[in-house]
Design an enzyme around this catalytic site. Structure first.
Site, PDB file in Angstrom:
ATOM      1  N   GLU B  49      10.665  43.352  47.088  1.00  0.00           N
ATOM      2  CA  GLU B  49       9.330  42.868  47.458  1.00  0.00           C
ATOM      3  C   GLU B  49       9.334  42.056  48.751  1.00  0.00           C
ATOM      4  O   GLU B  49       8.354  42.052  49.483  1.00  0.00           O
ATOM      5  CB  GLU B  49       8.721  42.038  46.330  1.00  0.00           C
ATOM      6  CG  GLU B  49       8.329  42.871  45.101  1.00  0.00           C
ATOM      7  CD  GLU B  49       9.453  43.002  44.097  1.00  0.00           C
ATOM      8  OE1 GLU B  49      10.607  42.631  44.410  1.00  0.00           O
ATOM      9  OE2 GLU B  49       9.175  43.486  42.971  1.00  0.00           O
ATOM     10  N   PHE B 111       5.544  37.557  29.351  1.00  0.00           N
ATOM     11  CA  PHE B 111       6.579  38.309  30.061  1.00  0.00           C
ATOM     12  C   PHE B 111       6.131  38.586  31.502  1.00  0.00           C
ATOM     13  O   PHE B 111       5.014  39.019  31.748  1.00  0.00           O
ATOM     14  CB  PHE B 111       6.858  39.632  29.340  1.00  0.00           C
ATOM     15  CG  PHE B 111       7.854  40.503  30.066  1.00  0.00           C
ATOM     16  CD1 PHE B 111       9.165  40.084  30.228  1.00  0.00           C
ATOM     17  CD2 PHE B 111       7.461  41.704  30.617  1.00  0.00           C
ATOM     18  CE1 PHE B 111      10.086  40.872  30.925  1.00  0.00           C
ATOM     19  CE2 PHE B 111       8.368  42.500  31.317  1.00  0.00           C
ATOM     20  CZ  PHE B 111       9.683  42.074  31.462  1.00  0.00           C
ATOM     21  N   GLN B 112       6.999  38.319  32.436  1.00  0.00           N
ATOM     22  CA  GLN B 112       6.737  38.481  33.871  1.00  0.00           C
ATOM     23  C   GLN B 112       5.484  37.716  34.313  1.00  0.00           C
ATOM     24  O   GLN B 112       4.703  38.206  35.123  1.00  0.00           O
ATOM     25  CB  GLN B 112       6.652  39.960  34.270  1.00  0.00           C
ATOM     26  CG  GLN B 112       8.015  40.653  34.142  1.00  0.00           C
ATOM     27  CD  GLN B 112       8.095  41.984  34.847  1.00  0.00           C
ATOM     28  OE1 GLN B 112       7.114  42.701  34.973  1.00  0.00           O
ATOM     29  NE2 GLN B 112       9.285  42.330  35.306  1.00  0.00           N
ATOM     30  N   LYS B 161      -3.943  42.109  34.856  1.00  0.00           N
ATOM     31  CA  LYS B 161      -3.919  43.525  34.475  1.00  0.00           C
ATOM     32  C   LYS B 161      -5.259  43.974  33.871  1.00  0.00           C
ATOM     33  O   LYS B 161      -5.766  45.038  34.204  1.00  0.00           O
ATOM     34  CB  LYS B 161      -2.786  43.768  33.475  1.00  0.00           C
ATOM     35  CG  LYS B 161      -2.572  45.245  33.207  1.00  0.00           C
ATOM     36  CD  LYS B 161      -1.274  45.505  32.467  1.00  0.00           C
ATOM     37  CE  LYS B 161      -1.044  47.008  32.344  1.00  0.00           C
ATOM     38  NZ  LYS B 161       0.238  47.302  31.687  1.00  0.00           N
ATOM     39  N   MET B 477      25.203  31.358  64.631  1.00  0.00           N
ATOM     40  CA  MET B 477      24.517  30.141  65.065  1.00  0.00           C
ATOM     41  C   MET B 477      25.035  28.925  64.292  1.00  0.00           C
ATOM     42  O   MET B 477      25.211  27.848  64.853  1.00  0.00           O
ATOM     43  CB  MET B 477      23.001  30.287  64.896  1.00  0.00           C
ATOM     44  CG  MET B 477      22.208  29.161  65.548  1.00  0.00           C
ATOM     45  SD  MET B 477      22.530  29.007  67.318  1.00  0.00           S
ATOM     46  CE  MET B 477      21.204  29.996  67.983  1.00  0.00           C
TER      47      MET B 477
END
Lengths: 174, 563
Positions: B49, B111-112, B161, B477
């Protein structure tokens, strides 16, 4: 320097979190904060007391204005205004000091709103200074608990803080 | 017409003219991905993502349009945070859609489930949780408007959802009205006059131009303005490409790794004209000695940028393009003063020309291949006509120094947040927006590994991005700072195991080349730039090479460590 700022916001969930998050995320301090619906139920007014230098205050005002849900920000410093705060104080009430508490409450135009065998609960409303003075005087008597509302403020006279939509936020000259 | 939330989402994307979205599916967005099935919107399935958001960001920076990403709830949403924060710091217009658990489950540790609206509040320009499907069209309309207007930025829309499944009448609003959001585009005429007066009285003026030039499409105005007033121009990292990199008035980038001429010019100037820049600490160095003898004019569309880090004398809130147009008009009315002004600044300009000649950017060639040389060759072979993405670190600074950016939207780099792993997915997004352009990601062997999984995306969608890995076996760096300031104690900075990038590219079905020697550079780059396929070029460079000049953190800009 202490400032009282009024912030008109959309009366939606999450707006308080945006404002509070802005202060904590940028290291600005909040001394007190009051939020409630205004005459227009779609708008809430937040009154925030804060401390900071000129530069910090300028950033606070600008950053508040930048939030999408913020409709208007007013710094009361530039305006003739009245401000009030309410405090509830639970004080030890012994035989010796009961009279003294009542006298003090009367002088400060407060009220005793609850009484028990050992305590008086007193309500005082006023400016920050007045409340400070009252608390200094009753402290030696034995203050058990203290709850304050934080300041709310309003412009004096006929002027009002209104939702005006025409002016672009943030002014035109920084 | 009645549609479910997911169909409304698809219709709204069409109304906004979205042709490409970068996505990663999951349980909470199944209705949405279902509605996208066969829809006339190109869907690019990334492999992480974070890659989706950086790709949308690269798409937005390269095209000027709003970038769009779609992810699921919970981990899908939290994985977008770095991408969103990167876009926020660099003012990139994005709309990120995340799925959320059903409204009845919100707050139940389902969940999630993650409170992504809460998590992204401080790193989005605005965000929304859609609680009622009837609000969805208005919210999407507002989100796109907020993302691209004013000072652009990312907006997140969290869609539960059940909201994506619920039915509502679809009518896309024609107008947006947000009473708390009215950006100022026109500069204050009085302030513009004051600014022009101040410039015309200057003896040592400098123009300091930032990313606002790119955002407001003001490169032409900047060129006209700078030429009319013979102003020397220093760019910020974000401003590169906003002024032609080979223009005689160009001083280069200022700041920590800026050119000698640019840093000395801003230190010694008497009038500093900052346009679309925000006085970031990497640009200013120690603030109390930054342009300390100068009157400062600051043009910015975001009032919070003005007088935040540096006190400004003439603040102008407005759009860079509008304001410069007006300033130019005001200058043209002052023909007589202009002649005098130009005589007055002649000495300053010749001093700057001397500095440029005496202290150009440079490096010393040695036995080992120098990374700067590789970037010089990339410039020579592309003549500034490619889109160049960078990762973060030495690769980024060398690119900023040695590639001469000629046009806006040709550099994609995470300037504000400094996100390693940004460049490769951003390059893929840019390639998706510009299929016919050459897109090159200049990377390090450290940062490329932060989003290397997107090689699969590049191959699947035939996005022929060229990744030039300046491979020095370390996090360069960090190593450089440890060399300068921590007695060469190379802690946690040496990459003692690095994959074979050629084989790795081949394993994904891409092309891999390696370069060990200076002589191979042109040959391999040419081959890579014309092969039409996603390509990794593993360039083994001198591991000891440092980025110069360097202003130590917190030091004044005129105290540079030169080579």
């Amino acid at each position: 320097m202490r400032h009282i700022i009024s912030v008109l916001v959309e009366n939606e969930f999450g707006v308080l979190a945006r404002v509070a998050g802005l202060f904590s995320g940028r290291g600005f301090n909040i001394e007190s904060l009051c939020v409630a619906e205004t005459l227009d139920p779609t708008v809430s007014a937040m009154t925030i007391a804060t401390r900071g230098s000129e530069a910090i205050l300028e950033q606070i005002l600008k950053q508040l204005n930048k939030l999408i849900n913020v409709i208007k920000v007013v710094d009361f410093r530039d305006l003739e205004h009245v401000s009030r705060e309410m405090v509830l104080v639970k004080i030890n009430a012994t035989e010796r000091n009961r009279e003294e508490i009542l006298r003090m409450t009367e002088i400060f135009r407060g009220r005793v709103i609850d009484v028990s065998a050992k305590t008086y609960t007193v309500e005082i409303t006023g400016t920050e200074d007045k409340i400070k003075a009252f608390l200094t005087l009753v402290k030696p008597l034995g203050v058990k608990e203290l709850v304050r509302t934080g300041s709310i403020a309003m412009i004096r006279g006929e002027k009002m803080i209104q939702v005006s939509e025409k002016e672009p936020k943030g002014g035109t000259d920084g | 017409m009645r549609k479910n939330g997911a169909q409304i989402f698809v219709e709204a994307l069409k109304m906004e003219g979205v042709d490409t979205i970068f996505c990663y599916p999951g349980g909470a967005v199944l209705y949405i991905t279902d509605a996208l099935y066969g829809a006339d919107v190109r869907q690019i399935l990334v492999r992480h993502e974070q890659g989706a958001v950086h790709a949308a960001d690269g798409y937005a920076r390269a095209s000027g349009r709003v970038g769009v990403a779609l992810v699921t709830s919970g981990p899908g949403a939290t994985n977008t945070v770095t991408g969103i924060a990167s876009a926020y710091m660099d003012s990139v217009p994005l709309v990120v859609f995340s799925g959320q658990v059903g409204t009845m489950l919100i707050g139940n540790d389902a969940f999630q489930e993650a409170d992504i609206v809460g998590i992204t509040r401080p790193c989005t320009k605005h965000n929304y949780l859609v609680k009622d499907v009837r609000d969805l069209p208005r919210i999407i309309k507002e989100a796109f408007y907020i993302a691209r207007s004013g000072r652009p930025g990312p907006v997140l829309i969290d869609i539960p959802k059940d909201v994506s499944a619920a039915m509502a009448e679809f009518k896309y609003p024609e107008k947006v009205h947000i009473r708390g959001y009215q950006p100022t585009y026109a500069g204050h005429p009085g302030q513009i006059k004051r600014a022009v007066k101040l410039i015309l009285a200057a003896k040592k003026p400098v123009l300091y131009a930032g990313g606002g030039i790119i955002t407001s499409e003001a490169a032409d105005e900047l060129l006209a303005f700078a030429e009319a007033l013979s102003l020397p121009v220093a760019n910020t990292l974000m401003g590169l490409g906003g002024f032609p990199g080979i223009h005689p008035q160009f001083l280069g980038m200022l700041g920590m790794h800026g050119t000698y001429a640019a840093n000395m010019a801003v230190t010694q100037c008497d009038v500093l004209i900052a346009i679309g820049a925000r006085f970031d600490d990497r640009a200013t160095g120690r603030t109390d000695s930054f342009a300390s003898h100068a009157k400062i004019i600051h043009v910015d569309i975001d009032p919070t940028s003005i007088s935040k880090n540096i006190r400004v004398d003439v603040p102008i809130v407005g759009d860079a393009k509008n304001v410069m147009k007006k300033m130019l008009e005001a200058v043209e009315e002052e023909k007589a003063t202009l002649r005098e002004y130009k005589q007055g600044i002649a000495e300053w300009l010749s001093l700057l020309a001397d500095w440029k000649k005496k202290y150009p950017l440079g490096y010393t060639k040695g036995k080992l291949l120098k990374p700067q040389y590789v970037i010089e060759r990339i410039y020579e072979l592309t003549k500034g006509k490619a889109i160049i993405a960078t990762e973060v670190g030495q690769n980024q600074m060398w690119t900023a120094q040695f590639y001469k950016f000629m046009k806006p939207r040709t550099i994609l780099t995470s300037g504000g947040l400094g996100t390693m792993g940004y460049g490769f997915p951003a390059a893929l997004g840019a390639q998706a927006a510009h299929p016919d352009m050459l897109v090159v990601d200049i990377a390090g062997d450290g940062s490329i590994q932060m989003n290397i999984q997107e090689l699969a995306t590049a191959v699947q969608y035939c996005l022929p991005v060229k990744v030039v890995i300046l491979n020095n076996g370390c996090l360069g760096m960090v190593r450089q700072w440890q060399q300068f300031f921590y007695e060469k104690r190379y802690s946690c900075s040496l990459l003692q195991c690095t994959p074979d990038f050629v084989k790795l590219a081949e394993a994904y079905g891409a092309v891999g080349y390696a370069i060990e020697d200076e002589k191979e550079v042109d040959k391999v780059l040419k081959k890579a730039f014309s092969n039409g396929r996603p390509t990794f070029i593993d360039v083994h460079v001198d591991p000891e090479e440092c980025v110069y000049p360097m202003v130590p953190a917190g030091a004044p800009l005129d105290q540079m460590v030169l080579v």
